[in-house]
Write an enzyme that holds these catalytic residues in place. Structure first.
Site, short mmCIF file in Angstrom:
data_model
loop_
_atom_site.label_atom_id
_atom_site.label_comp_id
_atom_site.label_asym_id
_atom_site.label_seq_id
_atom_site.Cartn_x
_atom_site.Cartn_y
_atom_site.Cartn_z
N SER A 142 0.84 -1.20 0.00
CA SER A 142 0.00 0.00 0.00
C SER A 142 0.88 1.24 0.00
O SER A 142 1.97 1.24 0.58
CB SER A 142 -0.90 0.02 1.23
OG SER A 142 -1.57 1.27 1.36
N TYR A 156 -3.01 -0.44 9.91
CA TYR A 156 -2.86 -0.78 8.49
C TYR A 156 -1.50 -0.37 7.95
O TYR A 156 -0.81 -1.17 7.30
CB TYR A 156 -3.98 -0.11 7.70
CG TYR A 156 -3.97 -0.45 6.23
CD1 TYR A 156 -4.36 -1.70 5.78
CD2 TYR A 156 -3.59 0.51 5.28
CE1 TYR A 156 -4.36 -2.01 4.43
CE2 TYR A 156 -3.59 0.20 3.93
CZ TYR A 156 -3.97 -1.05 3.51
OH TYR A 156 -3.97 -1.37 2.17
#
Length: 247
Positions: A142, A156
């Site tokens: 990501s 995350y």
């Protein structure tokens, strides 16, 4: 007509929708037989299998949860047994929990790390038992590993940053065996989980240099490059496909 991945077998975790489905289909279009895992939507998984078969390749969907190490290992071993080999592993399955620190419980943090970091570790460890020289391990990371513009992403972003470290460590360790290990970091991508016409989309687009979302096929194209012969000298690399989000 020969295709770049003819004769190869790929396993994609979380391949029934979004980026995972786009990756599975692109690898099939490039000639690979593709197995993918899914967690809930059997109907979506069946549709992706049919599209893989329409591309002229063998396809198989296996229900599995990335948080279950024994189940994930069993899937890897099943692919090698039923398809005769395993050449490409794409770690795509992921957990996406967003919450302020005060509301982020230890259970949610541990779950995020189990799915996003431990799962790829377990899958890679199982896969290399079956891979020969030319094997490929590619993880979907990501842009949040490099740039976190919003609050609530502590778990995350931590998990995706750890995945970068895992990629580098495995790249160094497996290089002598001719197996490459890389990570592709998407930015905003138009999926059902983060639609390009969603309520926060205009704000998110503003963080990119290109001013728009990616299509899942854009991420799949980077994966296909790394999976193919042209990516043979790339390992331990983090490749941002984020429209300039991380600039």
């Amino acid at each position: 007509m020969s295709r770049v991945l003819d004769g190869k077998v790929a396993l994609v975790t979380g391949g029934s929708r979004g980026i995972g489905a786009a990756v599975a289909l692109r690898l099939a279009e490039d000639g690979a037989d593709v197995v993918f895992t899914y967690q809930h939507r059997a109907d979506q998984a069946a549709e992706v299998v049919e599209r893989i078969k329409a591309a002229g390749r063998r396809g198989l969907a296996v229900q599995a949860d990335n948080v279950d190490p024994d189940g994930l290992t069993a899937v890897v071993d099943r692919v090698a047994e039923e398809f005769g080999r395993l050449d490409i592993l794409v770690n795509n399955a992921g957990a996406f929990i967003v919450a302020p620190l005060e509301d982020l419980g230890l259970e949610e943090f541990d779950y995020t790390m189990a799915v996003n970091v431990r799962g790829p570790f377990v899958a890679a460890k199982a896969a290399v038992r079956h891979m020969t020289e030319g094997g490929r391990i590619i993880s979907i990371g990501s842009n949040m590993a490099e740039h976190v513009p919003f609050p609530g992403f502590a778990a995350y972003s931590t998990s995706k940053t750890a995945l970068v470290g895992l990629t580098k460590g495995l790249g160094r360790e497996l290089g002598s065996r001719g197996i490459t290990v890389n990570i592709v970091n998407p930015g905003p991508t138009d999926t059902d989980a983060n639609p390009a016409d969603g309520p926060t989309a205009e704000t998110i687009k503003g963080f990119t240099a290109l001013g728009r979302y990616a299509e899942p096929a854009d991420i799949a194209a980077a994966v296909a490059f790394l999976a193919g012969e042209q990516g043979r000298y790339v390992t331990g690399a983090s490749i941002n496909v984020d429209g300039g989000f991380s600039i």
